[in-house]
Design a protein around this motif. Structure first.
Motif: not given
Length: 172
Positions: A137, A143, A163-164, A166
């Motif tokens: 990031n 990340v 955004r996170k 997954n």
């Protein structure tokens, strides 16, 4: 032109994982970039996707046109860097042939910087299979570490919006 990366001036050779911060690293003699050096830890304005690859890796070569297209699509918010580990056994000539084979063009026509025979960044990430992707990031934090299936426009859009993610972790 010889392509390489310079040694990390400080820090250890610790393997990095998701959640770790990239140390101060300068990649030198980078081609397909406005300047010949990239400070990897300086991601203030862009997200970074490292693609570890080799000339003999069919999946890697198949991904290059897609990565080039994604780089053009996300050019203001993302930088994709092709990192060729020294252990891959490639040199500039073999990579030039591989890039031409993959894209049908000269490497200078790609919008992606290329680093050859890297020993610094590759030593920070454990991987047995290529391609291998590291998502960093703007704060320089790893990340995600994935395979090629996760590298697509939808995930990159989420990534560059902060955004996170997954995404499944690629085994090392």
């Amino acid at each position: 032109m010889a392509l390489s990366s310079c040694a990390q001036p400080s820090g250890s050779n610790k393997q990095l994982n998701v959640g770790d911060t990239i140390p101060y690293i300068i990649l030198t003699d980078v081609i397909n970039f406005p300047v010949s050096k990239i400070q990897l830890s300086d991601s203030a304005n862009q997200y970074t996707l490292l693609d570890f690859w080799a000339s003999w890796c069919g999946s890697c070569l198949k991904a290059i046109p897609k990565l080039d297209s994604l780089q053009k699509q996300f050019k203001k918010s993302l930088r994709i860097i092709l990192v060729n580990p020294k252990l891959a056994g490639d040199n500039e000539a073999t990579l030039e042939k591989a890039l031409r084979r993959a894209t049908g063009t000269q490497r200078q026509q790609l919008s992606i910087p290329v680093v050859v025979a890297d020993t610094v960044v590759s030593a920070l990430f454990s991987f047995r299979a290529l391609p291998h992707y590291v998502w960093i990031n703007r704060q320089g934090v790893v990340v995600a570490i994935t395979n090629s299936a996760q590298v697509n426009a939808a995930n990159l859009k989420a990534f560059t919006k902060g955004r996170k993610l997954n995404l499944p972790l690629k085994p090392s």
